[in-house]
Design an enzyme around this catalytic site. Sequence first.
Site, PDB file in Angstrom:
ATOM      1  N   GLY A 214     -68.379  66.069  27.204  1.00 14.07           N
ATOM      2  CA  GLY A 214     -67.136  66.159  26.443  1.00 14.07           C
ATOM      3  C   GLY A 214     -67.390  66.724  25.073  1.00 14.07           C
ATOM      4  CB  CYS A 215     -65.171  67.200  22.254  1.00 11.18           C
ATOM      5  SG  CYS A 215     -64.115  68.075  23.385  1.00 11.18           S
ATOM      6  CB  VAL A 216     -69.672  63.582  22.346  1.00 13.04           C
ATOM      7  CG1 VAL A 216     -68.353  62.860  22.470  1.00 13.04           C
ATOM      8  CG2 VAL A 216     -70.294  63.803  23.700  1.00 13.04           C
TER       9      VAL A 216
END
Lengths: 518, 110, 237
Positions: free
Chosen positions: B108-110
Amino acid sequence: MASPDMDHPEGPQIVADPLKVPNLAFGAMAEIKPFRAHPNHQEPLGFPGELVGNWKEVAIEKIGELANTNRAFRVYLDACVKCGACTDKCHYFLGTGDPKNMPVARQDLLRSVYRRYFTFAGKYFPKLVGARELTKEVLEEWYTYYHQCSQCRRCSVFCPYGIDTAEISMAAREILDTVGMGQKYCNEIIGKVKVIGNNLGLQEKALRATLEDLEEDLEDETGVSVRIPLDEKSADILLVTPSADFFAEPHIDGLLGYAKVFHQAGVSWTVSSYASEAANFGLFIGSQDNMKALCQRIRHAAEDLGVKRIIFGECGHAWRVAYNFLDTLAGPFDFLDPNYPVPQHILEFTLDQIERGNLRFDKSKNDHIRLTYHDSCNVARASRMGDKPGGQFEVPRAVLRAVCNNFFDMDRDTTHESTFCCGGGGGLLTDELMDLRTKGANPRMTALQRVTEDHGVTHMAAICAICKTQFSKVMPQFGYEMDSVVSVHQLVSNAILLDGQEIDGDDRVPEVADAGVT
Amino acid sequence: MAYQVNGATIEHDEEGYILTLSDWSKELADVIAETEEIDMNEEHWEVVNFLREYYEEYQIAPAVRVLIKSIKKSLGPEKGNNKYMYELFPYGPAKQACKIAGLPKPTGCV
Amino acid sequence: MLSALYAGLFYLSASILVFGVVLRMAIYARTPAPLKIAQTPAPTTRIGVFWRMLREVVFFQSLFKSNKWIWVFGWTFHMGLLLVLLRHLRYFTNPVWFWVEWIQPVGLYASFALVIGLLGLWSRRLLVERIRYISSPSDHLMLALLFGIAVSGMAMKFVARVDIVAVKVYFLGLLRFKILDLPPDPILLVHLGLVFVLMFIFPISKLLHGPGVFFSPSRNQVDNPREQRYAPRTPAN
């Protein structure tokens, strides 16, 4: 205020021009490409697991289908006159110098094949109009360079016909998926949302534990019981936020900010474990089917929980999808309260509360920060906030000015509709593309260094989960700390005064207005 | 793509995350850490062990903040902070420590 | 014989131009735009979109923001071309409309603007490495074609005058499907021949940017997805 340059003993940095056009560096990025999706990433999305035997026929047929079903695709492929206006507008070109990263050249990778099979001139005079056969090398080239586009639309702003490379890049990725050449990062994530409900793969039990943990933190910090409800039926508001807000820094601080604002506004709200993701990577791979499936999860959650409103958290492309496509793909939302737009952005909610006088701030809480703001590409060029065109620029700035004393905008050529992508958007936020991401961040970082030089700016606020992660990874390479990027609602969270909140030990927030005015 | 541990071959993906979580062992962790150029000390193990315990219960790695809170409890506030985590695991506690702990990479956006 | 050949080419190229462009526009109009993709900030009303398109088509607003050199040359060329084309209406109208009469002297100077614009664009295509990289042979040929048309046209005015009254009679005849005598002037024949080529290739070339610009969804869509549900008809396969 300490300037980040102080950490660089090699002397004063010469701050360059963020718009400086590099010399062409042929093939500079030809070897940079993301990992390919495995069959178990492809199949749940409805794509073949591996390159299909008749890939050529399948790809050409897909191009024809797109030309017949997507006006943008056809018009954009036909209308370009190669005027060159876009050639120096892409952050990846500015950062790498690779001419195939010039928007028109990137489009031409596909346009040349479209011309060969779908236009008179391309069929009979291919050399003359730069048409070419579809070969395996062409497919590989598409895979490489359509994954060096973050679909940020900056080029389209400067195109006399509004030709949007993002549309071409999305179409190219869909063609690649259709023949079995998907990208691992995007497709694995979409698969997770379809099964678990979010990009991370955060299941209900873990989400609940995380939120309870954060509630504890909030109570420790403020002395007030601020809730972050999960799956609460009949709450008024469903908050749909990127799952990074439950996991990463500085995203979580933004989530705490939303919680405080909702608390102080006195509204009932909830997060859904079924639709625990605002992001919709279906956009990045140009797959309307997958985008729709993800949108429908949100509708389903809203119906199931019986909410009246849907509010989206800080996430750039998610806001694009929510604002423009949610109603088309999963609407109509006639079961929601018609007095509110569907959907709303958290910043619209917060600004409205500020304007009603429901929130009070101690702006000095942010005095250790000299702030600038990064307009996220999808918010800036593919959405709106508020009633008027350009509200997407004004609403976040109005909130920031309400909570922060020291705010300075970057060069106008690099903000608002001319903003630069962070370098990690469009499904490129994956480690194997770090070189591209760093180079692509260069224009934004250069503009930031200028306001650091001129105004001593220390921090940059963003409203996009991708931007926040990308900047926290690349900023250290440009002389900043990784926590120099902050959530907008993190600053709200720092400054907001909750009723009954403890300040400096035993004192409680006094009942006076405008505590933040100094 | 595989690690070699005590004569056993343990497969991993393009980025070095093992494919079968039950293949993990302390010896493997040392091998992975070596490829990451990390010399495992007590603090590293504290993090790795916490990640594994958390994963066992929740089928996912904890948020960085949750990890840091736990380390703060066990190792004290001077080590329970983001900066120290990055000193331990320069490529990020979430990603690099997960790799060594034999957990899947957070996506994800991590 | 020559008159008949040119008459044939005229009818053929004019038909191809008209039918080709109409067909293209019909295809664009028929192709669905499945989602709202307005490039924001965008107008929130139809009238607003009308003004946005007008600013784009008349002033090349986005190009102006993008690159002043391309704008100067591109705008000069297009406005010059427009005036020159309007000036040519006198060959097809009798009596000549008053405003066509009125722009005759302006149109004359416009031909110089047209050529200067063309040469400017062409020199950028040759000299600026980025633009040279993206140019195909057809991009140069298109400029050469326009240049040939412009120079041959100007030659008839400023160098070797032709019997324009006879030319007008010929074209008025063609409009009534009568083939009269075309003056066999070599420059005129070159000029007309090149114009026919341009008309032939218009619908199958990048010259489609003319009609295409009106169909660009990023520019012609109203930014109102929350105010009015966007539910286009399903894609026709």
